[in-house]
Enzyme design. Structure first.
Site: not given
Length: 406
Positions: A147, A232, A261
């Site tokens: 994801f 990532d 984030k």
């Protein structure tokens, strides 16, 4: 005298969203109005312990005073120039983030998906200009169950049909291999490979942690193959796993690191591609950009986030409380929990499907004042703010036990 404004109820606000908001989310039926630390409060004043922390965007808690002060200070001075001009916050942000990661250069963006898209572009350009891959032939190897975001390019290499269905045609140039399988990865890499792009821990898939040695193996393989290792760490980085980055558990330094984030402290969207100089150095003026990327407000908050991490306090807290989380979850195996995976203050918990789906368990916990979020099937994710206390964490896990065994 003016009458006080009527506060709309949770039910009213949820109903009001239905006709005017796109239905791309299925949130729990709680309407948050205030928050501080590890706690949130709905419009009726009910308090909930936040065990999701905005999918790690709130690693440092809601309204962390250090980050709020940095934001207020910058709001009073300057918020946006665009990159048409320099601003006085960006250099410090880039310098401190490069130093924190042990890499050379920073490309500031806004969202996680933008960081991934930027890395795809940079890796391809590096492949053509540095590695010598023929034009338009570059490939990027990714992992099953990944994801990385929801743009059309990113869903092109997703294996989640919910994310893909109805959004084709898809972008070519990606090869998908099983996660945690070095042999399959090696077989997929060839002279056209620009990069291997993986999550050191797959968050959306259910906090899937690879075998020890996998990340070091990826690092070794990419070096031998002459391609880039792009990690990532948008969810796993910045203290979540008990180290600054998840790759630090194997003392691995990738060529390219993707952050987001928590980099914005839960205040503003901030993401970054951080890489070696010869990688990000392929970009020239006009080839890539973002109006808001590197804006002074984001840079000020990002610098404050780096400052919090430089102390090591949050990494230590995640490591120490992570042991509590692991031990408490281990005690629930066979008592409603069929398995779990955890690292630091991050866990994927597989609930016995007989007891309920992940959504049903999340709703039970919500009614008991604990907020979590489900993922696939009967799996729930736990990722509390790193500011949570040990007693708050143990209390949340006792409530989980109650929800599973009642």
């Amino acid at each position: 005298m003016t009458a006080p404004a009527r506060t709309r109820s949770s039910a009213d606000l949820i109903s009001a969203e239905e006709p005017v908001l796109a239905h791309n989310y299925h949130p729990l039926p709680v309407v948050v109005a205030r928050a501080e630390g590890a706690w949130v409060e709905d419009v009726e004043g009910r308090r909930y312990l936040d065990m999701l922390a905005g999918y790690s965007a709130l690693n440092f808690g809601h309204r962390n005073p250090v980050l709020i002060e940095a934001a207020h200070r910058q709001l009073d001075r300057l918020t946006l120039t665009s990159r048409a001009f320099h601003n006085d916050q960006l250099a410090e942000f880039a310098e401190s983030l490069a130093a924190l990661t042990g890499l050379d250069m920073v490309l500031p963006m806004n969202t996680g998906a933008e960081a991934v898209e930027s890395a795809v572009k940079v890796a391809r350009k590096w492949a053509y200009e540095v590695k010598g891959v023929p034009a338009d032939r570059a490939t990027i190897v990714v992992a099953d169950g990944n994801f990385h975001g929801r743009t059309t390019t990113i869903v092109s290499f997703s294996t989640d049909e919910t994310a893909r269905s109805g959004f084709g045609p898809f972008t070519p140039g990606f090869r998908v291999v099983p996660y945690n399988d070095l042999a399959a990865l090696e077989a997929a890499v060839d002279e056209t490979t620009a990069a291997v792009l993986i999550e050191p821990i797959q968050g959306e898939a259910g906090v899937i942690i690879p075998d020890e040695g996998y990340l070091a193996g990826v690092r070794d393989l990419t070096r031998r193959a002459g391609c880039l290792f792009v990690a990532d760490e948008i969810q796993s980085g910045l203290g979540r796993t008990g180290r600054t980055m998840a790759v630090d558990h194997e003392e691995v330094v990738p060529d390219v690191l993707l952050l987001g984030k928590a980099l914005g402290g839960g205040i503003v969207p901030v993401s970054a591609v951080v890489a070696r100089r010869d990688v990000l150095g392929v970009l020239r003026p006009g080839e890539h950009g973002s109006t808001f990327g590197g804006n002074p407000l984001a840079a000020a908050v990002g610098s404050a986030v780096v400052g919090l991490l430089e102390t090591g306090e949050y990494q230590r807290r995640a490591a120490e409380l992570g042991e509590v989380l692991r031990d408490e979850l281990a005690a629930l195996v066979g008592r409603g929990v069929v398995g779990f995976r955890s690292r630091g203050l991050w866990a994927g918990v597989d609930v016995d499907p007989v007891i309920g789906t992940g959504r049903e368990i999340s709703e039970r916990l919500m009614r008991e004042g604990i907020l979590v979020k489900d993922t696939h099937g009967s799996t729930i994710r736990l990722a509390p703010p790193l500011t949570i206390t040990e007693e708050e964490l143990r209390s949340a896990l006792r409530t989980l036990e109650k929800a599973l065994t009642a």
